[in-house]
Design a protein around this motif. Structure first.
Motif, PDB file in Angstrom:
ATOM      1  N   LEU A  93       0.828  -1.206   0.000  1.00 39.33           N
ATOM      2  CA  LEU A  93       0.000   0.000   0.000  1.00 39.33           C
ATOM      3  C   LEU A  93       0.862   1.256   0.000  1.00 39.33           C
ATOM      4  O   LEU A  93       0.565   2.231  -0.709  1.00 39.33           O
ATOM      5  CB  LEU A  93      -0.922  -0.014   1.225  1.00 39.33           C
ATOM      6  CG  LEU A  93      -1.847   1.195   1.378  1.00 39.33           C
ATOM      7  CD1 LEU A  93      -2.816   1.291   0.214  1.00 39.33           C
ATOM      8  CD2 LEU A  93      -2.593   1.131   2.706  1.00 39.33           C
ATOM      9  N   ALA A  94       1.952   1.261   0.783  1.00 43.35           N
ATOM     10  CA  ALA A  94       2.811   2.439   0.838  1.00 43.35           C
ATOM     11  C   ALA A  94       3.461   2.713  -0.515  1.00 43.35           C
ATOM     12  O   ALA A  94       3.575   3.870  -0.959  1.00 43.35           O
ATOM     13  CB  ALA A  94       3.880   2.248   1.919  1.00 43.35           C
ATOM     14  N   ILE A  95       3.872   1.669  -1.218  1.00 40.84           N
ATOM     15  CA  ILE A  95       4.496   1.861  -2.535  1.00 40.84           C
ATOM     16  C   ILE A  95       3.470   2.392  -3.536  1.00 40.84           C
ATOM     17  O   ILE A  95       3.754   3.321  -4.314  1.00 40.84           O
ATOM     18  CB  ILE A  95       5.114   0.538  -3.016  1.00 40.84           C
ATOM     19  CG1 ILE A  95       6.296   0.148  -2.106  1.00 40.84           C
ATOM     20  CG2 ILE A  95       5.566   0.646  -4.459  1.00 40.84           C
ATOM     21  CD1 ILE A  95       6.921  -1.199  -2.444  1.00 40.84           C
ATOM     22  N   VAL A  96       2.270   1.814  -3.516  1.00 43.68           N
ATOM     23  CA  VAL A  96       1.234   2.270  -4.461  1.00 43.68           C
ATOM     24  C   VAL A  96       0.869   3.727  -4.189  1.00 43.68           C
ATOM     25  O   VAL A  96       0.758   4.551  -5.120  1.00 43.68           O
ATOM     26  CB  VAL A  96      -0.001   1.359  -4.357  1.00 43.68           C
ATOM     27  CG1 VAL A  96      -1.168   1.955  -5.148  1.00 43.68           C
ATOM     28  CG2 VAL A  96       0.328  -0.033  -4.869  1.00 43.68           C
ATOM     29  N   LEU A  97       0.679   4.081  -2.928  1.00 46.74           N
ATOM     30  CA  LEU A  97       0.310   5.463  -2.601  1.00 46.74           C
ATOM     31  C   LEU A  97       1.442   6.434  -2.930  1.00 46.74           C
ATOM     32  O   LEU A  97       1.186   7.586  -3.304  1.00 46.74           O
ATOM     33  CB  LEU A  97      -0.077   5.565  -1.130  1.00 46.74           C
ATOM     34  CG  LEU A  97      -1.378   4.868  -0.724  1.00 46.74           C
ATOM     35  CD1 LEU A  97      -1.667   5.073   0.756  1.00 46.74           C
ATOM     36  CD2 LEU A  97      -2.552   5.384  -1.560  1.00 46.74           C
ATOM     37  N   SER A  98       2.685   6.003  -2.799  1.00 45.60           N
ATOM     38  CA  SER A  98       3.810   6.876  -3.161  1.00 45.60           C
ATOM     39  C   SER A  98       3.792   7.179  -4.657  1.00 45.60           C
ATOM     40  O   SER A  98       4.034   8.318  -5.085  1.00 45.60           O
ATOM     41  CB  SER A  98       5.141   6.222  -2.760  1.00 45.60           C
ATOM     42  OG  SER A  98       5.219   6.042  -1.359  1.00 45.60           O
ATOM     43  N   VAL A  99       3.483   6.152  -5.451  1.00 47.60           N
ATOM     44  CA  VAL A  99       3.415   6.358  -6.904  1.00 47.60           C
ATOM     45  C   VAL A  99       2.229   7.245  -7.255  1.00 47.60           C
ATOM     46  O   VAL A  99       2.330   8.152  -8.119  1.00 47.60           O
ATOM     47  CB  VAL A  99       3.327   4.997  -7.620  1.00 47.60           C
ATOM     48  CG1 VAL A  99       3.113   5.202  -9.122  1.00 47.60           C
ATOM     49  CG2 VAL A  99       4.589   4.186  -7.365  1.00 47.60           C
ATOM     50  N   VAL A 100       1.080   7.036  -6.594  1.00 41.97           N
ATOM     51  CA  VAL A 100      -0.103   7.854  -6.866  1.00 41.97           C
ATOM     52  C   VAL A 100       0.147   9.308  -6.485  1.00 41.97           C
ATOM     53  O   VAL A 100      -0.259  10.238  -7.197  1.00 41.97           O
ATOM     54  CB  VAL A 100      -1.327   7.281  -6.130  1.00 41.97           C
ATOM     55  CG1 VAL A 100      -2.528   8.225  -6.250  1.00 41.97           C
ATOM     56  CG2 VAL A 100      -1.685   5.911  -6.693  1.00 41.97           C
ATOM     57  N   SER A 101       0.805   9.516  -5.342  1.00 44.99           N
ATOM     58  CA  SER A 101       1.056  10.893  -4.897  1.00 44.99           C
ATOM     59  C   SER A 101       1.985  11.646  -5.839  1.00 44.99           C
ATOM     60  O   SER A 101       2.053  12.873  -5.797  1.00 44.99           O
ATOM     61  CB  SER A 101       1.649  10.878  -3.487  1.00 44.99           C
ATOM     62  OG  SER A 101       2.934  10.268  -3.480  1.00 44.99           O
ATOM     63  N   MET A 102       2.727  10.929  -6.684  1.00 44.70           N
ATOM     64  CA  MET A 102       3.633  11.577  -7.627  1.00 44.70           C
ATOM     65  C   MET A 102       2.843  12.400  -8.648  1.00 44.70           C
ATOM     66  O   MET A 102       3.298  13.451  -9.091  1.00 44.70           O
ATOM     67  CB  MET A 102       4.487  10.515  -8.318  1.00 44.70           C
ATOM     68  CG  MET A 102       5.486  11.054  -9.332  1.00 44.70           C
ATOM     69  SD  MET A 102       6.580   9.746  -9.946  1.00 44.70           S
ATOM     70  CE  MET A 102       5.369   8.616 -10.654  1.00 44.70           C
ATOM     71  N   VAL A 103       1.616  11.935  -9.003  1.00 45.20           N
ATOM     72  CA  VAL A 103       0.815  12.645  -9.993  1.00 45.20           C
ATOM     73  C   VAL A 103      -0.421  13.290  -9.368  1.00 45.20           C
ATOM     74  O   VAL A 103      -1.073  14.112 -10.006  1.00 45.20           O
ATOM     75  CB  VAL A 103       0.379  11.687 -11.124  1.00 45.20           C
ATOM     76  CG1 VAL A 103       1.583  11.206 -11.903  1.00 45.20           C
ATOM     77  CG2 VAL A 103      -0.371  10.478 -10.554  1.00 45.20           C
ATOM     78  N   ALA A 104      -0.724  12.900  -8.111  1.00 47.35           N
ATOM     79  CA  ALA A 104      -1.883  13.464  -7.403  1.00 47.35           C
ATOM     80  C   ALA A 104      -1.419  13.933  -6.037  1.00 47.35           C
ATOM     81  O   ALA A 104      -1.359  13.145  -5.090  1.00 47.35           O
ATOM     82  CB  ALA A 104      -3.007  12.436  -7.287  1.00 47.35           C
ATOM     83  N   PRO A 105      -1.036  15.196  -5.883  1.00 45.68           N
ATOM     84  CA  PRO A 105      -0.504  15.681  -4.606  1.00 45.68           C
ATOM     85  C   PRO A 105      -1.460  15.502  -3.437  1.00 45.68           C
ATOM     86  O   PRO A 105      -1.017  15.418  -2.289  1.00 45.68           O
ATOM     87  CB  PRO A 105      -0.241  17.170  -4.890  1.00 45.68           C
ATOM     88  CG  PRO A 105      -0.106  17.273  -6.373  1.00 45.68           C
ATOM     89  CD  PRO A 105      -1.024  16.244  -6.928  1.00 45.68           C
ATOM     90  N   LEU A 106      -2.778  15.425  -3.701  1.00 48.70           N
ATOM     91  CA  LEU A 106      -3.719  15.266  -2.608  1.00 48.70           C
ATOM     92  C   LEU A 106      -3.583  13.909  -1.924  1.00 48.70           C
ATOM     93  O   LEU A 106      -4.093  13.715  -0.816  1.00 48.70           O
ATOM     94  CB  LEU A 106      -5.160  15.430  -3.114  1.00 48.70           C
ATOM     95  CG  LEU A 106      -5.682  16.878  -3.175  1.00 48.70           C
ATOM     96  CD1 LEU A 106      -4.937  17.681  -4.223  1.00 48.70           C
ATOM     97  CD2 LEU A 106      -7.183  16.896  -3.436  1.00 48.70           C
ATOM     98  N   ALA A 107      -2.906  12.948  -2.545  1.00 43.19           N
ATOM     99  CA  ALA A 107      -2.649  11.643  -1.932  1.00 43.19           C
ATOM    100  C   ALA A 107      -1.369  11.634  -1.113  1.00 43.19           C
ATOM    101  O   ALA A 107      -0.980  10.600  -0.566  1.00 43.19           O
ATOM    102  CB  ALA A 107      -2.576  10.551  -3.000  1.00 43.19           C
ATOM    103  N   GLY A 108      -0.707  12.783  -1.010  1.00 39.26           N
ATOM    104  CA  GLY A 108       0.554  12.839  -0.259  1.00 39.26           C
ATOM    105  C   GLY A 108       0.379  12.530   1.212  1.00 39.26           C
ATOM    106  O   GLY A 108       1.222  11.874   1.845  1.00 39.26           O
ATOM    107  N   GLY A 109      -0.723  13.005   1.822  1.00 36.99           N
ATOM    108  CA  GLY A 109      -0.956  12.722   3.238  1.00 36.99           C
ATOM    109  C   GLY A 109      -1.138  11.243   3.497  1.00 36.99           C
ATOM    110  O   GLY A 109      -0.576  10.685   4.451  1.00 36.99           O
ATOM    111  N   ALA A 110      -1.928  10.594   2.624  1.00 39.87           N
ATOM    112  CA  ALA A 110      -2.119   9.148   2.770  1.00 39.87           C
ATOM    113  C   ALA A 110      -0.802   8.403   2.577  1.00 39.87           C
ATOM    114  O   ALA A 110      -0.526   7.394   3.240  1.00 39.87           O
ATOM    115  CB  ALA A 110      -3.163   8.658   1.774  1.00 39.87           C
TER     116      ALA A 110
END
Length: 408
Positions: A93-110
């Motif tokens: 989950l941490a790896i997936v969210l890190s990749v998502v936050s790269m293009v969606a800054p709003l996922a940075g907190g998660a």
């Protein structure tokens, strides 16, 4: 890793020598969420959502409303909701969210919350891998979706600081939990070891009592057996001799009962308290010889110790028991023969006890025995720090010899 490789480790420390394994380190720790789990999961969702809303506000203040589109809002919301799965697959989950936050800054907190959970529930190596991925994607996000109101250097430094805070806080929580788990397990192990020591002490006490029963009661009961056998095989013996044998039987039975009562009193006494009956010493050796003579044994005592009262109580008691058991064996296996008891020594030289009996004459009636007497005497001498020897003599008799330390 096996127990033989690390014998000092606790069972939970066999996974990772740097600390005990925590609940949840290998997957879901509980089949159902507890109230505490629900509270923590909700708190993590709120924290991730708060960081995401802060990012939305920052982007809107940049006078670029188009920077926040529907994709960002949906991705941030789904990222926060995915934190409810962090207990079963925290690394993935941490790896997936890190990749998502790269293009969606709003996922940075998660993403930061997921990295924090990995640092809490996984050992050092997965934390390093997840931290490296989060660092790379964080730098990439700064270049892909930059903040026009902040400098590039500030954004890079802020990314590193936030990531270090998340990882450091998680590792601190993990270390504290490991300490609590280790202390709890050590307390349980200390309690188990205390129980084992108590059981060992009880076993040693039972062995000591059994040895004492053998030494004391065997001597008395042998007298009963020998004189009862004499009365059985000589029913026509003179009345005075029969009366003397009966008196010995009565006295021996009375003394055996007294000794048995004393031993049972030790077993029943609380905290191992002993009765008030005095223990035998080298001074009471004369009484043992006199008792044996009254029982019909021909016993000679050669006591070369100048002051028997000066012999330490433990040494004197051991010497007394050795002489008592040796005379009991002589009465069993060589009835009607003479025995000699020699005691010599002094402070610094040690105390020597030697008991010899002549070869038996005629047929010898077999008296039942356990065969543990000589073994018990060897153990007594060894416990006292001395030596014990036994064996047949050249004339067909038998001799026992013990040396006991006597400090100067």
């Amino acid at each position: 890793m096996t127990r033989t490789d690390y014998p000092w480790l606790l069972p939970s420390e066999m996974i990772d020598p740097r600390g005990p394994e925590l609940p949840g380190d290998r997957g879901r720790a509980r089949p159902r969420r507890t109230v505490r789990d629900w509270i923590i999961d909700t708190l993590m969702f709120v924290v991730a959502a708060g960081v995401g809303l802060l990012a939305v506000e920052t982007l809107q203040k940049a006078h670029n409303p188009e920077l926040v589109d529907a994709f960002d809002l949906i991705a941030g919301f789904l990222a926060c909701c995915s934190l409810w799965l962090r207990r079963s697959r925290p690394v993935e989950l941490a790896i997936v969210l890190s990749v998502v936050s790269m293009v969606a800054p709003l996922a940075g907190g998660a993403s930061l919350v997921a990295v924090f959970c990995v640092a809490v529930h996984r050992p050092f190596r997965p934390v390093v891998i997840v931290g490296a991925v989060a660092l790379v994607t964080g730098f990439a996000q700064v270049y892909i979706r930059p903040d026009p109101t902040s400098s590039l250097t500030f954004l890079l430094v802020a990314t590193v600081v936030l990531l270090l805070l998340s990882v450091g806080w998680g590792m601190l929580v993990r270390s504290r939990r490991q300490l609590v788990v280790a202390l709890r397990e050590r307390a349980l192990r200390a309690e188990a070891e205390a129980g084992l020591r108590a059981e060992q002490a009880q076993r040693l006490a039972r062995e000591a009592i059994a040895r004492e029963m053998h030494d004391v009661l065997a001597h008395r009961l042998t007298l009963l057996s020998v004189h009862a056998g004499a009365l059985e095989f000589r029913p026509s013996a003179p009345a005075p001799e029969v009366a003397r044998a009966a008196g010995v039987i009565r006295d021996s039975a009375h003394d055996a009962l007294q000794d048995l009562r004393m031993i049972i009193g030790v077993l029943r006494a609380p905290d191992g308290d002993e009765t008030d009956r005095p223990q035998p010493t080298l001074v009471t050796l004369d009484e043992l010889i006199a008792e044996s003579r009254r029982a019909g044994m021909a016993v000679d005592l050669d006591n070369r110790v100048d002051d028997p009262a000066a012999v330490p109580a433990a040494v004197g008691r051991t010497a007394y028991r050795i002489a008592q058991e040796a005379l009991t064996n002589a009465r069993k296996h060589a009835p009607g023969t003479g025995s000699t008891v020699e005691v010599s020594g002094g402070p610094g030289d040690g105390l020597t006890v030697e008991v010899r009996n002549a070869a038996p004459t005629g047929a010898v009636e077999k008296v039942p025995g356990s065969g543990q007497g000589l073994i018990g005497l060897t153990e007594r001498a060894a416990l006292a720090g001395g030596r014990f020897e036994h064996g047949p003599t050249g004339d067909g008799g038998f001799a026992v010899r013990a040396w006991l330390p006597w400090a100067a």
